[in-house]
Design a protein around this motif. Structure first.
Motif, PDB file in Angstrom:
ATOM      1  N   SER A 196      31.222  23.734  27.418  1.00 33.29           N
ATOM      2  CA  SER A 196      31.694  25.122  27.486  1.00 33.29           C
ATOM      3  C   SER A 196      30.660  26.023  28.148  1.00 33.29           C
ATOM      4  CB  SER A 196      32.032  25.640  26.075  1.00 33.29           C
ATOM      5  OG  SER A 196      30.883  25.636  25.244  1.00 33.29           O
ATOM      6  N   GLU A 197      29.364  25.783  27.880  1.00 34.90           N
ATOM      7  CA  GLU A 197      28.331  26.583  28.532  1.00 34.90           C
ATOM      8  C   GLU A 197      28.272  26.276  30.034  1.00 34.90           C
ATOM      9  OE1 GLU A 197      25.484  29.452  29.076  1.00 34.90           O
ATOM     10  OE2 GLU A 197      26.757  29.067  27.321  1.00 34.90           O
ATOM     11  N   LEU A 198      28.508  25.021  30.393  1.00 36.89           N
ATOM     12  CA  LEU A 198      28.594  24.684  31.812  1.00 36.89           C
ATOM     13  C   LEU A 198      29.700  25.490  32.481  1.00 36.89           C
ATOM     14  CD1 LEU A 198      28.131  20.809  32.130  1.00 36.89           C
ATOM     15  CD2 LEU A 198      26.892  22.562  33.396  1.00 36.89           C
ATOM     16  N   CYS A 199      30.847  25.597  31.801  1.00 36.71           N
ATOM     17  CA  CYS A 199      31.962  26.372  32.351  1.00 36.71           C
ATOM     18  C   CYS A 199      31.558  27.834  32.532  1.00 36.71           C
ATOM     19  CB  CYS A 199      33.179  26.274  31.430  1.00 36.71           C
ATOM     20  SG  CYS A 199      33.930  24.634  31.364  1.00 36.71           S
ATOM     21  N   ARG A 200      30.870  28.405  31.539  1.00 35.89           N
ATOM     22  CA  ARG A 200      30.431  29.804  31.648  1.00 35.89           C
ATOM     23  C   ARG A 200      29.485  29.989  32.832  1.00 35.89           C
ATOM     24  NH1 ARG A 200      29.608  28.674  26.062  1.00 35.89           N
ATOM     25  NH2 ARG A 200      31.318  29.490  24.782  1.00 35.89           N
ATOM     26  N   GLN A 201      28.562  29.035  32.990  1.00 32.44           N
ATOM     27  CA  GLN A 201      27.592  29.145  34.082  1.00 32.44           C
ATOM     28  C   GLN A 201      28.265  28.942  35.435  1.00 32.44           C
ATOM     29  OE1 GLN A 201      24.512  30.071  33.719  1.00 32.44           O
ATOM     30  NE2 GLN A 201      24.258  29.916  31.508  1.00 32.44           N
ATOM     31  N   VAL A 202      29.220  28.020  35.504  1.00 33.48           N
ATOM     32  CA  VAL A 202      29.949  27.791  36.753  1.00 33.48           C
ATOM     33  C   VAL A 202      30.678  29.059  37.186  1.00 33.48           C
ATOM     34  CG1 VAL A 202      31.935  26.582  37.756  1.00 33.48           C
ATOM     35  CG2 VAL A 202      30.194  25.290  36.521  1.00 33.48           C
ATOM     36  N   MET A 203      31.264  29.787  36.233  1.00 36.20           N
ATOM     37  CA  MET A 203      32.034  30.989  36.560  1.00 36.20           C
ATOM     38  C   MET A 203      31.165  32.066  37.196  1.00 36.20           C
ATOM     39  SD  MET A 203      35.176  30.530  36.094  1.00 36.20           S
ATOM     40  CE  MET A 203      35.605  32.234  36.425  1.00 36.20           C
ATOM     41  N   ARG A 204      29.862  32.052  36.935  1.00 37.58           N
ATOM     42  CA  ARG A 204      28.960  33.026  37.562  1.00 37.58           C
ATOM     43  C   ARG A 204      28.937  32.869  39.075  1.00 37.58           C
ATOM     44  NH1 ARG A 204      23.322  31.841  35.268  1.00 37.58           N
ATOM     45  NH2 ARG A 204      22.793  33.356  36.883  1.00 37.58           N
ATOM     46  N   PHE A 205      29.305  31.658  39.562  1.00 38.01           N
ATOM     47  CA  PHE A 205      29.209  31.366  40.996  1.00 38.01           C
ATOM     48  C   PHE A 205      30.580  31.392  41.680  1.00 38.01           C
ATOM     49  CE2 PHE A 205      25.423  29.675  39.020  1.00 38.01           C
ATOM     50  CZ  PHE A 205      24.420  30.102  39.881  1.00 38.01           C
ATOM     51  N   HIS A 206      31.572  31.972  41.018  1.00 40.84           N
ATOM     52  CA  HIS A 206      32.886  32.250  41.604  1.00 40.84           C
ATOM     53  C   HIS A 206      33.546  31.010  42.214  1.00 40.84           C
ATOM     54  CE1 HIS A 206      31.712  36.387  40.983  1.00 40.84           C
ATOM     55  NE2 HIS A 206      30.623  36.203  41.718  1.00 40.84           N
ATOM     56  N   PRO A 207      33.863  30.014  41.400  1.00 38.67           N
ATOM     57  CA  PRO A 207      34.583  28.852  41.934  1.00 38.67           C
ATOM     58  C   PRO A 207      36.002  29.240  42.335  1.00 38.67           C
ATOM     59  CG  PRO A 207      34.565  28.772  39.543  1.00 38.67           C
ATOM     60  CD  PRO A 207      33.686  29.944  39.935  1.00 38.67           C
ATOM     61  N   GLY A 208      36.599  28.427  43.222  1.00 38.91           N
ATOM     62  CA  GLY A 208      37.994  28.680  43.563  1.00 38.91           C
ATOM     63  C   GLY A 208      38.894  28.449  42.368  1.00 38.91           C
ATOM     64  N   GLN A 221      38.980  34.694  30.047  1.00 39.87           N
ATOM     65  CA  GLN A 221      39.977  35.690  30.449  1.00 39.87           C
ATOM     66  C   GLN A 221      39.558  37.092  30.029  1.00 39.87           C
ATOM     67  OE1 GLN A 221      43.831  34.543  28.965  1.00 39.87           O
ATOM     68  NE2 GLN A 221      44.148  33.011  30.571  1.00 39.87           N
ATOM     69  N   GLN A 222      38.978  37.179  28.850  1.00 44.11           N
ATOM     70  CA  GLN A 222      38.526  38.481  28.374  1.00 44.11           C
ATOM     71  C   GLN A 222      37.395  39.015  29.247  1.00 44.11           C
ATOM     72  OE1 GLN A 222      37.216  38.499  24.302  1.00 44.11           O
ATOM     73  NE2 GLN A 222      37.151  40.717  24.167  1.00 44.11           N
ATOM     74  N   LYS A 223      36.537  38.131  29.727  1.00 46.63           N
ATOM     75  CA  LYS A 223      35.388  38.552  30.517  1.00 46.63           C
ATOM     76  C   LYS A 223      35.755  38.822  31.965  1.00 46.63           C
ATOM     77  CE  LYS A 223      30.606  37.320  31.616  1.00 46.63           C
ATOM     78  NZ  LYS A 223      29.494  36.368  31.362  1.00 46.63           N
ATOM     79  N   TYR A 224      36.611  37.967  32.546  1.00 48.93           N
ATOM     80  CA  TYR A 224      36.887  38.062  33.984  1.00 48.93           C
ATOM     81  C   TYR A 224      38.300  38.553  34.302  1.00 48.93           C
ATOM     82  CZ  TYR A 224      32.622  35.263  34.511  1.00 48.93           C
ATOM     83  OH  TYR A 224      31.334  34.807  34.469  1.00 48.93           O
ATOM     84  N   GLY A 225      39.130  38.793  33.271  1.00 48.90           N
ATOM     85  CA  GLY A 225      40.501  39.240  33.520  1.00 48.90           C
ATOM     86  C   GLY A 225      41.494  38.098  33.358  1.00 48.90           C
ATOM     87  N   ARG A 226      42.742  38.437  33.098  1.00 39.33           N
ATOM     88  CA  ARG A 226      43.757  37.424  32.811  1.00 39.33           C
ATOM     89  C   ARG A 226      44.076  36.566  34.028  1.00 39.33           C
ATOM     90  NH1 ARG A 226      45.769  37.186  28.085  1.00 39.33           N
ATOM     91  NH2 ARG A 226      47.439  35.827  28.841  1.00 39.33           N
TER      92      ARG A 226
END
Length: 633
Positions: A311-323, A343-348
């Motif tokens: 789950s932390e890997l997923c959070r860190q990956v999202m910082r780099f804007h994956p497709g 979704q709460q952090k980046y929008g639905r």
């Protein structure tokens, strides 16, 4: 409409008063500047009335320009009782804008009727008077009379607070406490800067250095210590925490250093210490450009994405804007909670998809790869609990080894560019079933790296703080229940790393991606678990061996006293990568024919759930010595 709800009558009244005050300050400043510009000519019958009349004529639009700039610059949203240097700079910049406007209008439209010198002097007076009025109000609020008028007379003398740090963060922490008495009453501060000794910060005396924390706590009968030095990291923070915990006072730390210098929050300014603070390490520096290069805009799959590290890997990956981010897990609850968090952090509309499935199911993996075509895979799905896998070795093989082989096969068949396997120090000279399975996973990574176009690497690290089933949450639970704290052996040592640090370094290792390599993370020095247990016990207000028992229960099946990060044959060939916290072990020669024949025998034994699993592991991993538990299948 929701935004307007924040403007309560009190806020409207306060801002209206400030606007009127500033209008008066601007008008007076220009009048006084003109008076100084007259330099005695005010007594002349012609000069003074003429120029004063010009000023009165232009003053309305001048005041309006200043007020509009003040409103646009957000000066009336600043809580001046918490103002710092940045707010004063902001004030000066906001005053400079209308000053330039008045100068340009004077020069181009009214042809220099107003004096430029008076305009410049007025700007200085406005800065001094506005800044001075705010400072005077702040001093008044912090005075005992101001506190009585505000109703803040409930300072509890039984809850005196020590502030550790007398810099900007320390000053901010003091203001927070003075504003919200629930945090206690600051009575003393400490700082290692000798120039600050015996000075005061917002009325609080600085009476010693950090090493004097225990003595000053006794002298001032301190109830709570607040650590307010955001730059404290690593061993230095550990030492300060030890000093604070030794006093048996409540210890808190800044909840978010980025709040410093902003308006003080009514709650949540400070937090209790957590396990990551006890084992603080230097902050990881990432090569974000290289990580972005292989993650940004790509479809990324994380197996075991709902777990602690996944789950932390997923959070860190999202910082780099994956497709697109694919969270693949067999356990839907944690994966669903992570999806809601993102979704709460980046929008639905965040590009995150949760896929339920098992890596044991090759057909399900094929469906995922055919549908979503991921280009990067992080493999974090695995059974990891050593004692449990000693009792169920066949399940460890099916999930960890066969599941990894399924993933590697499907990924290589569907054009995956890069696959990163999360390994463990227990794979080094393994003495447990779980360690054996992870070592076999590393060998699989190397065989696929040498025989496919996919870049395959493994990242090896030790225990992760706060992960499911780790020792520290267990200790905390036992302490809260009154003990005893159970320890397998007084000499046992482990490497530790925080979850975010591990995830960040995994992403960095993925950027290096020398196919077939095993990356070893710098875990620092091993921690003696006995010392960690004693530190946690003291943090919760107990004394080890006095009112909190530490019970030695013996090593569990498959457990080592000391973990290793490198095998003997890797020691000499291990080299540092361009990242100072990542080392790389070169690929080892593996006889593919023998290895795959042994794997087939292992999978056949696992399918029968008999002791043949353990026998086959012993053949494949020479350092593995089965325990009696393995035979109770």
């Amino acid at each position: 409409m929701k935004k307007m709800n924040h403007f309560t009558p009190r806020v409207v009244l306060r801002r209206t008063f400030l606007v009127l005050l500033d209008a008066a300050i601007v008008a007076f400043s220009f009048y006084f500047a003109l008076l100084l510009r007259a330099d005695g000519a005010a007594n002349e019958e012609v000069w003074w009335p003429h120029n004063l009349q010009i000023l009165y004529h232009h003053l309305p639009w001048i005041v309006a320009v200043y007020l509009v700039c003040f409103l646009a610059g957000g000066l009336y949203s600043i809580l001046w009782k918490y103002a710092g240097e940045r707010d004063l700079i902001r004030l000066a910049g906001t005053i400079a804008v209308p000053t330039v406007i008045v100068y340009l209008v004077n020069k181009t439209l009214i042809h220099g009727v107003l004096f430029n010198s008076a305009n410049a002097m007025a700007a200085v007076f406005i800065l001094l008077l506005m800044g001075g009025s705010r400072l005077a109000w702040r001093l008044f609020l912090n005075h005992s009379l101001g506190e009585r008028l505000r109703g803040n007379t409930s300072k509890d003398p039984n809850r005196p607070v020590m502030i550790v740090g007398a810099g900007e963060a320390g000053g901010w922490a003091i203001n927070v406490c003075k504003t919200n008495t629930l945090y206690g009453h600051p009575v003393v501060a400490v700082d290692d800067d000798p120039n600050k000794l015996n000075q005061t910060i917002h009325g609080v005396p600085i009476k010693g250095t950090l090493e004097q924390i225990p003595d000053l706590c006794a002298k001032y009968s301190i109830h709570t210590i607040i650590i307010a030095i955001p730059t404290l990291k690593g061993s230095r923070l550990n030492h300060v925490i030890d000093l604070c915990v030794s006093t048996h006072c409540a210890v808190q730390i800044l909840s978010d250093p980025q709040l410093v210098g902003a308006g003080a929050p009514q709650q949540g300014a400070f937090r209790e210490l957590n396990t990551a603070d006890f084992l603080s390490r230097e902050e990881v520096t990432l090569d974000t450009a290289k990580i972005s290069g292989y993650l940004t805009g790509k479809t990324v799959l994380v197996t075991g994405g709902g777990g602690s590290i996944g789950s932390e890997l997923c959070r860190q990956v999202m910082r780099f804007h994956p497709g697109k981010l694919l969270i693949f897990d067999i356990y839907e609850n944690c994966a669903y909670e992570l999806q809601m968090e993102l979704q709460q952090k980046y929008g639905r509309e965040v590009p995150v998809t949760v896929l339920i499935g098992s890596i044991r199911d090759k057909k399900r993996l094929d469906e995922v790869f055919e549908t979503y075509h991921p280009t990067v895979v992080f493999h974090a799905a695995a059974h990891k609990h050593v004692p449990l896998m000693e009792v169920s070795p066949a399940e460890a093989v099916k999930n960890n080894v066969l599941g990894t082989k399924n993933l590697l096969t499907s990924a290589s068949e569907h054009g995956v560019e890069r696959l990163v396997q999360l390994s463990t120090d227990k794979a080094v000279n393994p003495t447990s079933v779980m360690g054996c399975t992870k070592r076999l996973c590393e060998m699989l990574i190397q065989t696929f790296a040498g025989n496919t176009e996919m870049k395959c690497v493994a990242v090896r690290f030790g225990n992760v703080l706060g992960s499911h089933g780790s020792v520290i949450p267990l200790f905390e639970s036992q302490i809260k229940k009154g003990g005893p704290v159970t320890l397998t052996d007084p000499n046992i040592e482990r490497y530790f790393m925080t979850i975010p640090e591990a995830a960040q370094l995994v992403l960095q290792a993925g950027a290096l991606a020398e196919s077939g390599s095993i990356y070893v993370l710098d875990m620092g020095e091993p921690v003696k678990i006995m010392d960690l247990a004693e530190q946690l016990i003291r943090f919760y207000g107990y004394e080890p061996g006095v009112n909190m028992e530490i019970k030695i229960v013996g090593l569990r099946p498959g457990e080592k006293l000391y973990e290793e990060l490198m095998m003997d044959e890797e020691q000499d060939k291990m080299r540092r990568t361009e990242h100072n916290k990542i080392f790389v072990a070169p690929p080892r020669n593996i006889d593919l024919a023998v290895f795959y024949e042994q794997l087939q025998d292992l999978f056949a034994a696992a399918a029968h759930n008999d002791e043949g699993v353990v026998d086959q592991l012993e053949k494949m991993i020479p350092t593995f010595t089965p325990t009696r538990e393995n035979l109770k299948l």
